[in-house]
Enzyme design. Sequence first.
Site, PDB file in Angstrom:
ATOM      1  CB  SER A   1       9.171   4.941  15.391  1.00 13.23           C
ATOM      2  OG  SER A   1       8.700   5.320  14.126  1.00 13.23           O
ATOM      3  CG  LEU A   2      11.769   7.859  21.638  1.00  8.15           C
ATOM      4  CD1 LEU A   2      12.980   6.940  21.563  1.00  8.15           C
ATOM      5  CD2 LEU A   2      12.205   9.271  22.057  1.00  8.15           C
TER       6      LEU A   2
ATOM      7  CB  CYS B   1       5.567  -1.731  16.654  1.00  6.36           C
ATOM      8  SG  CYS B   1       7.273  -1.313  16.266  1.00  6.36           S
TER       9      CYS B   1
ATOM     10  CB  SER C   1       9.849   6.887   9.594  1.00  5.81           C
ATOM     11  OG  SER C   1       9.463   6.648  10.922  1.00  5.81           O
TER      12      SER C   1
ATOM     13  N   GLY D   1       6.613  -1.649   6.455  1.00  2.45           N
ATOM     14  CA  GLY D   1       7.997  -2.134   6.462  1.00  2.45           C
ATOM     15  C   GLY D   1       8.944  -1.222   7.209  1.00  2.45           C
ATOM     16  CD  GLU D   2      12.950   0.129  10.361  1.00  2.00           C
ATOM     17  OE1 GLU D   2      11.977   0.610  10.964  1.00  2.00           O
ATOM     18  OE2 GLU D   2      13.930   0.818  10.024  1.00  2.00           O
TER      19      GLU D   2
ATOM     20  CB  CYS E   1       2.417  -0.808  13.888  1.00  2.00           C
ATOM     21  SG  CYS E   1       2.602  -0.406  12.141  1.00  2.00           S
TER      22      CYS E   1
ATOM     23  CD  GLU F   1      -2.949  -1.072   2.342  1.00  2.00           C
ATOM     24  OE1 GLU F   1      -4.144  -1.234   2.056  1.00  2.00           O
ATOM     25  OE2 GLU F   1      -2.552  -0.885   3.503  1.00  2.00           O
TER      26      GLU F   1
ATOM     27  CB  CYS G   1       6.561  -4.792   9.187  1.00  2.00           C
ATOM     28  SG  CYS G   1       7.831  -3.908  10.134  1.00  2.00           S
TER      29      CYS G   1
END
Length: 356
Positions: free
Chosen positions: A215-216, A117, A192, A160-161, A120, A93, A113
Site C-alpha cells: 500500500s504505497l 492510515c 497486502s 488489520g496489518e 481507512c 469482517e 488496526c
Amino acid sequence: MEKTDIRSMTLQELSEDVALMGLEPFRAAQIYKWLHIRGASSFDEMTDISKDLRRQLSSRFAIFGCEVEKKQVSEYNNTVKYLFRLHDGEFIESVVMKYKYGYTICVSTQVGCKMGCGFCASTIGGFVRSLASSEILSQVYAAQKDMNVRISHIVLMGMGEPLDNFNNVTRFLDIISNPDGLNIGMRNISLSTCGIVPKIYELAKKDYQLTLSISLHAPNDELRSKIMPVNRRYPVSELLKACREYIRATNRRISFEYTLLGRVNDSDGCAKELAGLLKGMLCHVNLIPANEFGESPFRRSTDDQIKRFCGILSKNGINVTVRRSLGFDIDASCGQLRLRQQPRGGSKVPKGGLNV
Ligand code: SAH
C-alpha cells in the site's frame, strides 16, 4: 490448564500430540481432515470418532472458529460480507467476491488496526488484538460452508496489518496451502502490507510464491507520512529497497496499491513522480479510486483525474490497472471494513506514532 488451539496446529504438530496421548497414528490425519477440509466447529461433529475419544480431545484442545453474526449480500450479487463473532466476543469482517475464475475471500488478520492510515475505516476503533492462525483459517472455512462453494483465491486485505501479525499469518499460509488441507496454491494468494520493512525481508526469506501488495499511496515521504503514520518509521526509500530485495529473492512481481484521494495524491505531478520512483522495477500499479465513508475527510478523485493518472503511468512504461470496486453498497470495499464492537481495553493509536 489452558486448552491448546488445535486448528492452529500443523499436521506434523498434531501427529506429535496424538502420539503423546497414546492414540493410533491415523487419528491425526482424521482429526486434521475434520478441522481443515470439513470445517468442523466442534468435536461432536466428528462422528467417526468415538464419544469417549471426543471427550478426551475436548478436554485438551479448543477449536477456535467464526460464528456468522450477520451476512450482507450486495444487490449486484457478486459480493457477500460477513460479520463473524470470535470465541471471546470480538468481531471481524470478511468479504467473498465472485469473479469469472472463481470465489475470492478477503480475510482480516487482526481485530482493529494500529497503523492509523488517515483514509481507512479499519483504523477508527483502534486496535484490539491479533488473530490466531485458526481464526484466519476459520473465515475461509465458515464462508465456504455458509455459501456452499469452494473458495479458490485468498487476499489478506481485510481488517488489520498482516505483517504486524507475522507468525500467525505465515502459519496460516503454511496450513491453507498444504496439500493435506484446502491446498490453495500460493499463487492464488495475495498479501497486502502498509510497509513494515523488516517483515518484508523476513517474508522474502520464506520464498512463498504469493503476490505481495504494497500500500504505497504517495510517491514521496512528505505526503506519505501525512496520510500513513507508518512512513515516519519506514520511509519510501527503505520500503522500495526492501521491495527490490523481495523481488530478487522470490522472482515475483510486486503489486503497488495506490488509493486515489481527490486533490491529495492524484495530481499529474504525483503520477510523474510515482512513475520515476518505480521505473525499471518488476511491478504493477493498482489504482484504487478512494472509497468514501462518514468520518473520512478524503474524497474520491474525479473519473477524469483517475484516467489522467493512469495514462501518465502507462505512458511512462508502468504496468497499471484501475481496481474495480465491488460491494460498495454493503460497505465491503477496500478500506471500509471496520471494528464492529466498542472494544473493552482496545487502545487507540498513540499520538506520537506507531510502535511496530
Ligand atoms: N493493512 C494492509 C491490509 C489492508 S488492505 C495494508 O495496508 O495494505 C486494504 C487496502 O485498501 C490497502 O491498500 C488500503 O490502503 C486500501 N484502502 C484503505 N482505505 C481505503 C479507502 N478509503 N478507499 C480505497 N482503498 C482504501
